[in-house]
Design a protein around this motif. Structure first.
Motif, PDB file in Angstrom:
ATOM      1  N   UNK A   1     -15.095   3.326   0.543  1.00 14.96           N
ATOM      2  CA  UNK A   1     -14.112   3.436   1.619  1.00 14.96           C
ATOM      3  C   UNK A   1     -14.024   4.865   2.143  1.00 14.96           C
ATOM      4  N   UNK A   2     -14.008   5.000   3.472  1.00 18.09           N
ATOM      5  CA  UNK A   2     -13.788   6.285   4.135  1.00 18.09           C
ATOM      6  C   UNK A   2     -12.369   6.289   4.704  1.00 18.09           C
TER       7      UNK A   2
ATOM      8  N   UNK B   1     -20.781   1.798  10.477  1.00 15.55           N
ATOM      9  CA  UNK B   1     -20.278   1.666   9.112  1.00 15.55           C
ATOM     10  C   UNK B   1     -18.813   1.270   9.206  1.00 15.55           C
ATOM     11  N   UNK B   2     -18.473   0.125   8.603  1.00 15.24           N
ATOM     12  CA  UNK B   2     -17.159  -0.462   8.848  1.00 15.24           C
ATOM     13  C   UNK B   2     -16.202  -0.418   7.661  1.00 15.24           C
ATOM     14  N   UNK B   3     -16.604   0.167   6.544  1.00 16.82           N
ATOM     15  CA  UNK B   3     -15.687   0.247   5.405  1.00 16.82           C
ATOM     16  C   UNK B   3     -14.862   1.529   5.528  1.00 16.82           C
ATOM     17  N   UNK B   4     -13.833   1.466   6.360  1.00 19.03           N
ATOM     18  CA  UNK B   4     -12.980   2.626   6.610  1.00 19.03           C
ATOM     19  C   UNK B   4     -11.533   2.194   6.773  1.00 19.03           C
ATOM     20  N   UNK B   5     -10.650   3.161   6.620  1.00 22.83           N
ATOM     21  CA  UNK B   5      -9.255   3.004   7.003  1.00 22.83           C
ATOM     22  C   UNK B   5      -8.920   4.178   7.919  1.00 22.83           C
ATOM     23  N   UNK B   6      -8.221   3.899   9.002  1.00 25.92           N
ATOM     24  CA  UNK B   6      -7.828   4.928   9.958  1.00 25.92           C
ATOM     25  C   UNK B   6      -6.343   5.225   9.768  1.00 25.92           C
TER      26      UNK B   6
ATOM     27  N   UNK C   1      -9.349   6.400   0.150  1.00 21.92           N
ATOM     28  CA  UNK C   1     -10.797   6.346   0.218  1.00 21.92           C
ATOM     29  C   UNK C   1     -11.526   7.217  -0.787  1.00 21.92           C
ATOM     30  N   UNK C   2     -12.786   6.854  -0.999  1.00 21.61           N
ATOM     31  CA  UNK C   2     -13.724   7.678  -1.775  1.00 21.61           C
ATOM     32  C   UNK C   2     -14.081   8.930  -0.975  1.00 21.61           C
ATOM     33  N   UNK C   3     -14.109   8.790   0.355  1.00 18.66           N
ATOM     34  CA  UNK C   3     -14.498   9.858   1.261  1.00 18.66           C
ATOM     35  C   UNK C   3     -13.358  10.154   2.233  1.00 18.66           C
ATOM     36  N   UNK C   4     -13.254  11.425   2.636  1.00 16.98           N
ATOM     37  CA  UNK C   4     -12.267  11.834   3.634  1.00 16.98           C
ATOM     38  C   UNK C   4     -13.001  12.370   4.846  1.00 16.98           C
ATOM     39  N   UNK C   5     -12.639  11.878   6.034  1.00 16.12           N
ATOM     40  CA  UNK C   5     -13.184  12.376   7.296  1.00 16.12           C
ATOM     41  C   UNK C   5     -12.019  12.693   8.228  1.00 16.12           C
ATOM     42  N   UNK C   6     -12.270  13.555   9.197  1.00 13.71           N
ATOM     43  CA  UNK C   6     -11.223  14.009  10.106  1.00 13.71           C
ATOM     44  C   UNK C   6     -11.619  13.733  11.553  1.00 13.71           C
ATOM     45  N   UNK C   7     -10.628  13.280  12.332  1.00 14.72           N
ATOM     46  CA  UNK C   7     -10.849  13.052  13.759  1.00 14.72           C
ATOM     47  C   UNK C   7      -9.535  13.263  14.493  1.00 14.72           C
ATOM     48  N   UNK C   8      -9.480  14.318  15.305  1.00 15.77           N
ATOM     49  CA  UNK C   8      -8.273  14.549  16.098  1.00 15.77           C
ATOM     50  C   UNK C   8      -8.157  13.486  17.179  1.00 15.77           C
ATOM     51  N   UNK C   9      -6.944  13.266  17.656  1.00 14.15           N
ATOM     52  CA  UNK C   9      -6.654  12.113  18.502  1.00 14.15           C
ATOM     53  C   UNK C   9      -7.122  12.263  19.949  1.00 14.15           C
TER      54      UNK C   9
END
Length: 258
Positions: A6-7, A32-37, A86-94
């Motif tokens: 999970x990301x 890649x669809x295993x994510x939570x926003x 998640x196992x992974x952390x990613x960043x995306x500003x709005x």
């Protein structure tokens, strides 16, 4: 497609109703669809909340929360990070965007090479979403003092292994708080570049460092080193000076105009 875990995507928002719908769509379009926003709103007073909530019924992986008080980007990201599973952390500003292969390609790169902290190239767009022709990358391997020299990573491109680092919290400074996190990450692991353009950064946003004047830029960098890193005034001024010099170097070496 292989499942890498999970990301958790950290998305702070404040009054970005003009852009956030497009930003959410760029996450929904990921290969890649295993994510939570995790959208964390900092008490917006526009119609951001209405737009965000229109997506909640469409996708259960989009999770929305709102700060009790307007608190700034650092606290807002921290609140979202505490919600992350998640196992992974990613960043995306709005107001930024990802290309569809962003998560998939970056995860493959990290898992294949055993990297815990990576970033990618990106291109710049203007407020209308039009490409400016500017593409930005950075050094392929950034060690601790290489990250001290300059903030090579665009926030929208960073991903790290949360299982390796654990819960991280950003120092509460108004500007450069993302840089403070990269400095924290580099204490434990080097950073590696995936040399692909996988994001679109909206240049010239009101309130961003890129819109500040030179003297303001110096002040924010000094506050990073003195207040966030706890360095004495002489060392803080030294690293501020190095940052400014490397900023000019980056424009020459790592910024391409097409």
């Amino acid at each position: 497609m292989e499942d890498y875990g999970l990301v958790s995507i950290i998305m702070p928002n404040w009054n970005c109703s003009n852009f956030i719908g497009h930003t959410i769509e760029s996450v929904l379009a990921q290969t890649y669809q295993n994510w939570e926003l995790l959208i964390q709103d900092d008490c917006s007073n526009d119609n951001s909340e209405e737009i965000i909530k229109s997506y909640l019924n469409e996708c259960s992986r989009i999770k929305y929360a709102r700060n009790k008080n307007n608190s700034g980007a650092a606290v807002t990201r921290n609140n979202a990070l505490r919600r992350a599973k998640g196992h992974w952390i990613a960043f995306l500003d709005s107001d930024d965007l990802w290309l569809p292969e962003k998560l998939e390609n970056q995860l493959k790169f990290m898992v294949k090479n055993g990297y815990n902290f990576t970033y990618t190239g990106y291109q710049e767009i203007n407020n209308d979403g039009c490409e400016t022709g500017v593409h930005v990358v950075g050094p392929k391997h950034v060690k601790k003092f290489g990250m001290y020299a300059f903030c090579w990573c665009g926030c929208l491109t960073v991903m790290y292994n949360c299982k390796y680092y654990g819960l991280l919290q950003i120092v509460d400074i108004k500007k450069n708080n993302d840089y403070a996190m990269w400095l924290n990450l580099c204490q434990k692991s080097d950073c590696y570049l995936l040399d692909e353009c996988l994001g679109k950064y909206r240049r010239g946003r009101s309130g961003s460092i890129s819109t500040d004047g030179f003297h303001t830029l110096i002040r924010w960098h000094y506050k990073l080193w003195h207040e966030a890193m706890g360095f004495n005034p002489m060392l803080s001024f030294f690293w501020t000076s190095v940052n400014l010099v490397c900023g000019f170097y980056k424009k020459i070496r790592y910024v391409e105009k097409h």
